[in-house]
Design an enzyme around this catalytic site. Structure first.
Site, PDB file in Angstrom:
ATOM      1  N   ALA A  54      19.367  45.454  28.241  1.00 45.30           N
ATOM      2  CA  ALA A  54      19.603  45.928  26.868  1.00 45.30           C
ATOM      3  C   ALA A  54      19.022  45.018  25.778  1.00 45.30           C
ATOM      4  O   ALA A  54      18.276  45.489  24.907  1.00 45.30           O
ATOM      5  CB  ALA A  54      21.107  46.147  26.664  1.00 45.30           C
ATOM      6  N   ASP A 239      25.376  47.412  28.401  1.00 43.75           N
ATOM      7  CA  ASP A 239      24.355  48.173  27.671  1.00 43.75           C
ATOM      8  C   ASP A 239      24.900  48.761  26.383  1.00 43.75           C
ATOM      9  O   ASP A 239      24.157  49.011  25.435  1.00 43.75           O
ATOM     10  CB  ASP A 239      23.768  49.272  28.561  1.00 43.75           C
ATOM     11  CG  ASP A 239      22.769  48.660  29.502  1.00 43.75           C
ATOM     12  OD1 ASP A 239      23.209  48.066  30.511  1.00 43.75           O
ATOM     13  OD2 ASP A 239      21.569  48.705  29.199  1.00 43.75           O
TER      14      ASP A 239
HETATM   15  O1  MRU Z   1      18.385  49.652  33.921  1.00 46.06           O
HETATM   16  P1  MRU Z   1      18.388  48.242  33.412  1.00 46.06           P
HETATM   17  O2  MRU Z   1      17.777  47.263  34.359  1.00 46.06           O
HETATM   18  O3  MRU Z   1      17.814  48.145  32.017  1.00 46.06           O
HETATM   19  O4  MRU Z   1      19.932  47.882  33.300  1.00 46.06           O
HETATM   20  C1  MRU Z   1      20.292  46.605  32.860  1.00 46.06           C
HETATM   21  C2  MRU Z   1      21.755  46.375  32.867  1.00 46.06           C
HETATM   22  O5  MRU Z   1      22.538  47.238  33.171  1.00 46.06           O
HETATM   23  C3  MRU Z   1      22.227  45.049  32.376  1.00 46.06           C
HETATM   24  O6  MRU Z   1      23.401  44.672  33.018  1.00 46.06           O
HETATM   25  C4  MRU Z   1      22.501  45.134  30.862  1.00 46.06           C
HETATM   26  O7  MRU Z   1      21.410  45.694  30.189  1.00 46.06           O
HETATM   27  C5  MRU Z   1      22.801  43.826  30.285  1.00 46.06           C
HETATM   28  S1  MRU Z   1      21.375  42.796  30.295  1.00 46.06           S
HETATM   29  C6  MRU Z   1      21.755  41.340  29.546  1.00 46.06           C
END
Ligand code: MRU
Length: 356
Positions: A54, A239
């Protein structure tokens, strides 16, 4: 970029040629970069997971706005502020769940309104500031989150929340870095995180580089690990966090929270306030991204599922606030989150529930 200390990886970098992204689809086997010179390329890179996580998506989108503004102003100085809306829309449509994307676009749009003349340098300065502030927030959260861990233990994490997923240092992985440095963590268990394998490919790669002991497991093994007393904390990122503390994060997070509560394991969510969406009262209002079934049916471009089988591929789930022991942001720690405590942390007055 300045000296990074214990955190040398940068997923997102601004260069004189444009936006340089470390291609997270091919890590750890290859370290390749993608150079993007326009906003459409940035939107595609976010959608296709070249950059993910995110906060990193938010930072990349801010730089995408700089590229768009530069281009639109060069083409039509009189109308660029209207013309750019098409680019902002395209960026906003790249992924739906991580609110940092929409936060960054809204922030840059607000800044655009105040710019006179060529917007490039003013908007670039703002994007660089967003990037630096994200790293600073992560370092602060690292300290705050590590402070919650009172004695040496092993922890479990999910997906990738490190330097790769942020401007740098990481959210949940930032807490893990800080707590490991303070001698509070002896081992990190990392879920492999199907279907993109962010845990196996990215988290394990970051931790190995930091020489932090890491053990991978399939997410189906997590409850068994907890039952054996293998971990004292589950530490994850987010997210989008609703006003009541309900938290959307990588698919599989919710089942970890359920298993953690059952086994008396503590559950910590670590995210900057740019991930908190005070406009959303509860988790059931969060839009969950559904990605292609092909990501489940195939592995490394090889079909693994029985021909004829269908697949369901939600990319995120929502953990209810009541299963969360602590939400850590750069503004402070909220234990056992409620609407009132979240509002106080965000410096807001809680809004009455609709119809109530
Ligand atoms: O699909 P992604 O790899 O973008 O998902 C990422 C996550 O779910 C993370 O846990 C979240 O974005 C936090 S990142 C600091």
């Amino acid at each position: 970029m300045a000296e990074t200390g214990h955190d040398s990886i940068r997923a997102v970098e601004w260069t004189d040629q444009g936006l340089k992204l470390l291609d997270q689809r091919v890590l750890p086997l290859r370290q390749e970069h993608v150079l993007l010179e326009d906003a459409a390329g940035v939107a595609d890179a976010i959608r296709d997971m070249v950059v993910r996580g995110a906060p990193a998506i938010g930072v990349a989108a801010a730089y995408g706005v700089v590229l768009a503004a530069h281009d639109r102003y060069a083409r039509s100085p009189a109308t660029w502020k209207q013309d750019i809306e098409e680019d902002l829309q395209r960026l906003a449509e790249s992924r739906p769940t991580a609110v940092n994307l929409f936060w960054a676009i809204a922030h840059m749009r607000g800044h655009m309104a105040r710019v006179q003349g060529d917007p490039t340098s003013a908007l670039l300065a703002e994007a660089l500031r967003i990037h630096e502030e994200d790293i600073a927030a992560n370092r602060r959260m690292g300290e705050l989150g590590a402070g919650l861990i009172t004695r040496q233990c092993s922890v479990l994490t999910h997906c990738n929340t490190g330097s790769l997923a942020t401007g740098g240092y990481g959210t949940a992985l930032g807490v893990i870095r800080a707590a490991y440095g303070a001698g509070k963590i002896d081992r990190v268990y990392a879920d492999e995180t199907r279907p993109w394998l962010q845990g196996a490919r990215l988290t394990a790669w970051e931790l190995v580089q930091e020489q932090i002991p890491v053990t991978l497991l399939v997410e189906g093994a997590a409850a068994h690990l907890m039952k054996q007393g293998g971990v004292r904390w589950v530490i994850v990122g987010a997210d989008r966090i609703a006003a009541n503390g309900d938290t959307a994060n990588k698919i599989g997070t919710y089942q970890l929270a359920v298993a953690a509560r059952y086994h008396g394991v503590k559950f910590m969510v670590v995210a900057p306030t740019s991930t908190v969406d005070m406009a959303i009262a509860g988790g059931n209002e969060i839009r969950i991204e559904n990605r292609s079934p092909d990501e489940v049916l195939n592995l490394a471009a090889q079909r693994i599922a029985a021909m004829g089988a269908e697949a369901w591929n939600p990319s995120f789930d929502v953990t209810p606030a009541e299963l969360i022991d602590a939400i850590v942001t750069e503004k402070g720690v909220v234990t056992a989150p409620t609407v009132e405590k979240m509002a106080a942390m965000m410096g807001r007055t809680p809004q009455p529930a609709l119809g109530g």
